[in-house]
Design a protein around this motif. Structure first.
Motif, short mmCIF file in Angstrom:
data_model
loop_
_atom_site.label_atom_id
_atom_site.label_comp_id
_atom_site.label_asym_id
_atom_site.label_seq_id
_atom_site.Cartn_x
_atom_site.Cartn_y
_atom_site.Cartn_z
N VAL A 8 3.79 13.56 1.97
CA VAL A 8 4.01 14.81 2.71
C VAL A 8 3.16 15.75 2.03
O VAL A 8 4.29 16.61 1.06
N ASN A 9 2.30 16.28 2.68
CA ASN A 9 1.49 17.76 1.35
C ASN A 9 2.02 18.72 3.04
O ASN A 9 2.18 18.75 3.50
N GLY A 10 1.79 20.06 2.37
CA GLY A 10 1.87 21.11 2.83
C GLY A 10 1.14 20.96 4.73
O GLY A 10 1.66 21.33 4.92
N LEU A 11 0.13 20.64 4.15
CA LEU A 11 -1.09 20.43 5.49
C LEU A 11 -0.49 20.23 5.92
O LEU A 11 0.00 20.33 7.33
N GLN A 12 0.37 19.05 6.21
CA GLN A 12 1.03 17.69 6.92
C GLN A 12 2.73 18.59 7.57
O GLN A 12 2.60 18.16 8.81
N ALA A 13 3.00 18.78 6.61
CA ALA A 13 4.37 19.99 6.78
C ALA A 13 4.34 20.77 7.66
O ALA A 13 4.97 20.58 9.16
N ARG A 14 3.46 21.97 7.82
CA ARG A 14 2.16 22.83 8.84
C ARG A 14 2.44 22.29 9.77
O ARG A 14 2.50 22.76 11.76
N THR A 15 1.39 20.93 10.29
CA THR A 15 1.24 19.97 11.01
C THR A 15 2.00 19.92 11.88
O THR A 15 2.29 20.15 13.36
N PHE A 16 2.76 19.34 11.22
CA PHE A 16 3.85 18.65 12.39
C PHE A 16 4.99 19.42 12.75
O PHE A 16 5.50 19.86 13.41
N GLY A 17 5.87 20.73 11.86
CA GLY A 17 5.83 22.41 12.28
C GLY A 17 5.56 22.31 13.55
O GLY A 17 5.87 22.90 14.60
N VAL A 18 3.86 22.85 13.34
CA VAL A 18 3.43 23.27 14.66
C VAL A 18 3.35 22.03 15.87
O VAL A 18 3.43 22.80 17.15
N TRP A 19 3.18 21.21 15.78
CA TRP A 19 3.51 20.38 17.04
C TRP A 19 4.84 20.09 17.43
O TRP A 19 4.96 20.19 18.54
N THR A 20 5.67 19.80 16.54
CA THR A 20 7.06 20.45 17.03
C THR A 20 8.05 21.82 18.30
O THR A 20 8.22 21.73 19.23
N LEU A 21 6.82 22.62 17.74
CA LEU A 21 7.00 24.08 18.25
C LEU A 21 6.05 24.14 19.37
O LEU A 21 6.68 24.55 20.69
N LEU A 22 5.05 23.40 19.48
CA LEU A 22 4.54 23.43 20.76
C LEU A 22 5.41 22.00 22.00
O LEU A 22 5.07 22.59 22.88
N SER A 23 5.84 20.96 21.62
CA SER A 23 6.39 20.35 22.18
C SER A 23 7.75 21.19 22.57
O SER A 23 7.79 20.93 23.90
N SER A 24 8.34 21.65 22.31
CA SER A 24 9.74 22.59 22.26
C SER A 24 9.14 23.51 23.31
O SER A 24 9.57 24.10 24.40
N VAL A 25 8.21 24.52 22.67
CA VAL A 25 7.20 25.20 24.12
C VAL A 25 7.31 24.38 25.70
O VAL A 25 7.44 25.17 26.56
N ILE A 26 6.51 23.25 25.19
CA ILE A 26 6.01 22.54 26.79
C ILE A 26 7.24 22.51 27.70
O ILE A 26 7.39 22.63 28.51
N ARG A 27 8.52 22.04 27.06
CA ARG A 27 9.59 21.04 27.11
C ARG A 27 10.56 22.74 27.61
O ARG A 27 10.89 21.40 28.98
N CYS A 28 10.45 23.51 27.56
CA CYS A 28 11.09 24.85 27.83
C CYS A 28 10.51 25.25 28.60
O CYS A 28 11.30 25.89 30.17
#
Length: 103
Positions: A8-28
Protein backbone atom coordinates in the motif's frame (compact mmCIF):
# COMPACT_ATOMS: atom_id res chain seq x y z
CA UNK A 1 -7.67 2.20 7.87
CA UNK A 2 -6.84 -0.78 10.03
CA UNK A 3 -6.37 -3.15 7.10
CA UNK A 4 -3.22 -5.16 6.63
CA UNK A 5 -2.82 -4.81 2.88
CA UNK A 6 0.40 -5.60 1.10
CA UNK A 7 2.17 -2.94 -1.02
CA UNK A 8 0.00 0.00 0.00
CA UNK A 9 1.43 3.34 -0.98
CA UNK A 10 0.32 6.82 0.05
CA UNK A 11 -1.91 7.33 -2.97
CA UNK A 12 -3.77 4.07 -2.37
CA UNK A 13 -4.21 4.88 1.32
CA UNK A 14 -5.56 8.37 0.56
CA UNK A 15 -7.89 7.01 -2.14
CA UNK A 16 -9.29 4.45 0.30
CA UNK A 17 -9.64 7.20 2.91
CA UNK A 18 -11.59 9.42 0.51
CA UNK A 19 -13.83 6.48 -0.43
CA UNK A 20 -14.50 5.84 3.26
CA UNK A 21 -15.31 9.50 3.87
CA UNK A 22 -17.61 9.68 0.83
CA UNK A 23 -19.51 6.52 1.77
CA UNK A 24 -19.85 7.81 5.35
CA UNK A 25 -21.35 11.09 4.14
CA UNK A 26 -23.80 9.23 1.89
CA UNK A 27 -24.83 6.93 4.75
CA UNK A 28 -25.30 9.85 7.16
CA UNK A 29 -27.45 11.70 4.62
CA UNK A 30 -29.58 8.57 4.19
CA UNK A 31 -30.00 8.33 7.95
CA UNK A 32 -31.23 11.93 8.01
CA UNK A 33 -33.62 11.50 5.07
CA UNK A 34 -34.42 7.79 5.13
CA UNK A 35 -37.57 8.17 3.01
CA UNK A 36 -35.59 9.48 0.03
CA UNK A 37 -35.74 6.40 -2.21
CA UNK A 38 -32.89 7.46 -4.50
CA UNK A 39 -30.57 8.15 -1.59
CA UNK A 40 -31.65 4.87 0.04
CA UNK A 41 -30.71 2.92 -3.10
CA UNK A 42 -27.36 4.73 -3.39
CA UNK A 43 -26.61 3.95 0.25
CA UNK A 44 -27.52 0.30 -0.24
CA UNK A 45 -25.19 0.23 -3.26
CA UNK A 46 -22.30 1.57 -1.11
CA UNK A 47 -22.66 -1.44 1.18
CA UNK A 48 -22.66 -3.81 -1.82
CA UNK A 49 -19.50 -2.11 -3.11
CA UNK A 50 -17.81 -2.40 0.28
CA UNK A 51 -18.73 -6.07 0.56
CA UNK A 52 -17.47 -6.79 -2.97
CA UNK A 53 -14.26 -4.87 -2.29
CA UNK A 54 -13.35 -6.72 0.89
CA UNK A 55 -14.36 -10.12 -0.51
CA UNK A 56 -12.26 -9.53 -3.62
CA UNK A 57 -9.24 -8.51 -1.54
CA UNK A 58 -9.47 -11.75 0.44
CA UNK A 59 -10.54 -14.30 -2.16
CA UNK A 60 -9.46 -12.92 -5.56
CA UNK A 61 -6.38 -10.75 -5.03
CA UNK A 62 -5.18 -12.42 -1.79
CA UNK A 63 -3.96 -9.05 -0.48
CA UNK A 64 -5.74 -9.39 2.86
CA UNK A 65 -6.07 -12.27 5.29
CA UNK A 66 -9.40 -13.29 6.75
CA UNK A 67 -8.69 -11.77 10.18
CA UNK A 68 -10.85 -9.71 12.52
CA UNK A 69 -9.68 -6.58 10.66
CA UNK A 70 -11.38 -7.88 7.52
CA UNK A 71 -14.22 -9.78 9.18
CA UNK A 72 -15.55 -6.63 10.88
CA UNK A 73 -16.26 -4.67 7.67
CA UNK A 74 -17.59 -7.84 6.01
CA UNK A 75 -20.07 -8.31 8.85
CA UNK A 76 -21.05 -4.62 8.90
CA UNK A 77 -21.65 -4.61 5.15
CA UNK A 78 -23.56 -7.91 5.23
CA UNK A 79 -25.82 -6.99 8.14
CA UNK A 80 -26.38 -3.50 6.72
CA UNK A 81 -27.40 -4.96 3.35
CA UNK A 82 -29.85 -7.34 5.04
CA UNK A 83 -31.29 -4.56 7.20
CA UNK A 84 -31.61 -2.16 4.30
CA UNK A 85 -33.29 -4.76 2.10
CA UNK A 86 -35.83 -5.37 4.86
CA UNK A 87 -36.26 -1.61 5.26
CA UNK A 88 -36.71 -1.25 1.51
CA UNK A 89 -39.89 -3.34 1.75
CA UNK A 90 -41.30 -0.89 4.29
CA UNK A 91 -40.25 2.02 2.10
CA UNK A 92 -42.12 0.48 -0.86
CA UNK A 93 -45.24 -0.17 1.25
CA UNK A 94 -45.16 3.39 2.55
CA UNK A 95 -44.84 4.75 -1.00
CA UNK A 96 -47.84 2.66 -2.11
CA UNK A 97 -49.97 3.86 0.81
CA UNK A 98 -49.01 7.48 0.04
CA UNK A 99 -50.12 6.98 -3.58
CA UNK A 100 -53.46 5.51 -2.46
CA UNK A 101 -54.09 8.49 -0.17
CA UNK A 102 -53.51 10.87 -3.08
CA UNK A 103 -56.03 9.04 -5.26
Amino acid sequence: CALLLYAVNGLQARTFGVWTLLSSVIRCLCAIDIRNRTLYHITLFTFFLALAHFLSEVFIYHTAALTIGIMAPLMVASFSIMGMLIGLQYLEVEALSQNKKKN
